[in-house]
Every structure is written in structure tokens, then in C-alpha cells.
Design a protein around this motif. Sequence first.
Motif, PDB file in Angstrom:
ATOM      1  N   GLY A  93       0.819  -1.209   0.000  1.00  0.00           N
ATOM      2  CA  GLY A  93       0.000   0.000   0.000  1.00  0.00           C
ATOM      3  C   GLY A  93       0.852   1.257   0.000  1.00  0.00           C
ATOM      4  O   GLY A  93       2.084   1.203  -0.036  1.00  0.00           O
ATOM      5  N   GLU A  94       0.187   2.390   0.055  1.00  0.00           N
ATOM      6  CA  GLU A  94       0.883   3.667   0.073  1.00  0.00           C
ATOM      7  C   GLU A  94       0.136   4.659   0.946  1.00  0.00           C
ATOM      8  O   GLU A  94      -1.055   4.491   1.233  1.00  0.00           O
ATOM      9  CB  GLU A  94       1.081   4.232  -1.333  1.00  0.00           C
ATOM     10  CG  GLU A  94      -0.159   4.800  -1.963  1.00  0.00           C
ATOM     11  CD  GLU A  94       0.150   5.500  -3.294  1.00  0.00           C
ATOM     12  OE1 GLU A  94       1.130   5.121  -3.963  1.00  0.00           O
ATOM     13  OE2 GLU A  94      -0.599   6.417  -3.650  1.00  0.00           O
ATOM     14  N   ALA A  95       0.844   5.689   1.368  1.00  0.00           N
ATOM     15  CA  ALA A  95       0.263   6.762   2.180  1.00  0.00           C
ATOM     16  C   ALA A  95       0.788   8.092   1.653  1.00  0.00           C
ATOM     17  O   ALA A  95       1.941   8.188   1.230  1.00  0.00           O
ATOM     18  CB  ALA A  95       0.623   6.578   3.649  1.00  0.00           C
ATOM     19  N   VAL A  96      -0.076   9.106   1.691  1.00  0.00           N
ATOM     20  CA  VAL A  96       0.270  10.429   1.174  1.00  0.00           C
ATOM     21  C   VAL A  96       0.070  11.455   2.283  1.00  0.00           C
ATOM     22  O   VAL A  96      -0.955  11.451   2.975  1.00  0.00           O
ATOM     23  CB  VAL A  96      -0.593  10.798  -0.045  1.00  0.00           C
ATOM     24  CG1 VAL A  96      -0.236  12.198  -0.545  1.00  0.00           C
ATOM     25  CG2 VAL A  96      -0.397   9.779  -1.167  1.00  0.00           C
ATOM     26  N   PHE A  97       1.063  12.348   2.433  1.00  0.00           N
ATOM     27  CA  PHE A  97       1.016  13.386   3.453  1.00  0.00           C
ATOM     28  C   PHE A  97       1.257  14.741   2.783  1.00  0.00           C
ATOM     29  O   PHE A  97       2.061  14.853   1.858  1.00  0.00           O
ATOM     30  CB  PHE A  97       2.078  13.136   4.529  1.00  0.00           C
ATOM     31  CG  PHE A  97       2.023  11.751   5.118  1.00  0.00           C
ATOM     32  CD1 PHE A  97       1.198  11.471   6.180  1.00  0.00           C
ATOM     33  CD2 PHE A  97       2.800  10.740   4.568  1.00  0.00           C
ATOM     34  CE1 PHE A  97       1.141  10.193   6.715  1.00  0.00           C
ATOM     35  CE2 PHE A  97       2.755   9.458   5.095  1.00  0.00           C
ATOM     36  CZ  PHE A  97       1.916   9.190   6.169  1.00  0.00           C
ATOM     37  N   THR A  98       0.563  15.771   3.286  1.00  0.00           N
ATOM     38  CA  THR A  98       0.654  17.092   2.686  1.00  0.00           C
ATOM     39  C   THR A  98       0.903  18.142   3.753  1.00  0.00           C
ATOM     40  O   THR A  98       0.243  18.137   4.802  1.00  0.00           O
ATOM     41  CB  THR A  98      -0.634  17.443   1.924  1.00  0.00           C
ATOM     42  OG1 THR A  98      -0.878  16.446   0.924  1.00  0.00           O
ATOM     43  CG2 THR A  98      -0.510  18.795   1.245  1.00  0.00           C
ATOM     44  N   LEU A  99       1.835  19.027   3.469  1.00  0.00           N
ATOM     45  CA  LEU A  99       2.071  20.201   4.317  1.00  0.00           C
ATOM     46  C   LEU A  99       1.844  21.437   3.473  1.00  0.00           C
ATOM     47  O   LEU A  99       2.526  21.653   2.461  1.00  0.00           O
ATOM     48  CB  LEU A  99       3.492  20.204   4.874  1.00  0.00           C
ATOM     49  CG  LEU A  99       3.941  21.523   5.512  1.00  0.00           C
ATOM     50  CD1 LEU A  99       3.099  21.839   6.737  1.00  0.00           C
ATOM     51  CD2 LEU A  99       5.420  21.504   5.860  1.00  0.00           C
TER      52      LEU A  99
END
Length: 212
Positions: free
Chosen positions: A107-113
Motif C-alpha cells: 500500500g501507500e500513504a500520502v502526506f501534505t504540508l
Amino acid sequence: MSTTGSRPRVLAGLLAAGLALLLSALPTPASAAAPIASINLDNATDVLAPGQDVRFLVTVRNAATEPLAGASVVLTTGGAVRVGDAGGGSQVDPTHIRWSVDIAAKGEAVFTLAGTMINATTPSGKVISTACLLLAESTRPLVCSSDIDTGTATAAAPAAGSSPSFVASVAAGLGAALVLGLGYVGYRRFQRPATAAATPDREPRVRADVDA
């Protein structure tokens, strides 16, 4: 049958056999293990300036057949950033932003700042931001990714099509109100003579006193 010269051949054969046996007894070097995860950092720009809105996107992919539980993603920005939104599960510290995450197998995970640059100048002229993935209870990164931009001290120009500032909006509103007010005053001055001319003269009313 002559045996002259056969001894060196026999010794050479025995030496080769012994060497092969010795090598077979040595442990086989382990092949390089494939990375269990990858990480990518991108802010969709090449130049950073004070006052510029910036958005850092961190994508983590788990290539293993087992989930990554209790992992952490740490982002360090190369310049000073006023944090606007870092999403859920984030911990904002003076030097970095940390996200705690569980990533399913494959799987994958996405993070945003999302934030605004405060300072984008460095001695080298390059602003280097780095995101790293740390496994649970580990102080050393498993894998990292960097984004390198050019920093400038010149403030960023307002984006095309952006909404006007509050001061500009108030000034425009006051100007419109002044124009309407002057127009109304002129209209009243123009209407008064016309109204007076159109009104017929009326006979003065005389009160008749009636004797009781």
C-alpha cells in the motif's frame, strides 16, 4: 609408460580440488535485499521566495508483503515555513513535522504540508527539504527523499487572479459609496425646482372664527 612430469599434474589437480572444497565451505554472500519501502518528496516548484504559498507532498509506498505498523514520516523544510495545514496525525515541531502512520502491505500513504514561506535564503542559495521514513522504535531513517529549490530574498508577487486584499476591498467600497452619495445629492438639487414649478399656487387658508 613413462611417469616423468606426471607428479606436477597430480599435485595441481589435488590443489585445485582442495581449493574448490575450501571455497564451497565458505558462507555464500547474501544478495542485496530489495528495499521494503520507498518515499518521494515534491513541492511542485523550483524557486522559493518569502510570502510564497508552498505545498509539500510526501508519498510513501510499502513494497513488502507485510504491513508497516507504527512507522513515522519526518519532513524537514530547508527554509522557514509558516505551517497552515499539515493534516491529521501530524506533530509540528520547531524543526520538523512528523506523521505517524500504518501502511498496509503493498500500500501507500500520502502526506501534505501547506504553508507560507517566511525565509527562503541560505548561504548556498539552495533550499533543501528532506522527508524520511522511520520504522517503529528506530532512530535511523529507512529511506529518504529530498527536494532542492533555488531560494531568493525577493518577496513573491501576488498570484494572478488572486482576490484583492482587505484594504483594497475597503477602499473600493468607500469609493463606490462616495460616488453614489454625490449622485444622490445632485439628483435632489435637480428635482427641487421642477417640483416647485409644477405645484399650483394655493389660496391661503383663512380660519373663520365663529362666535359662540
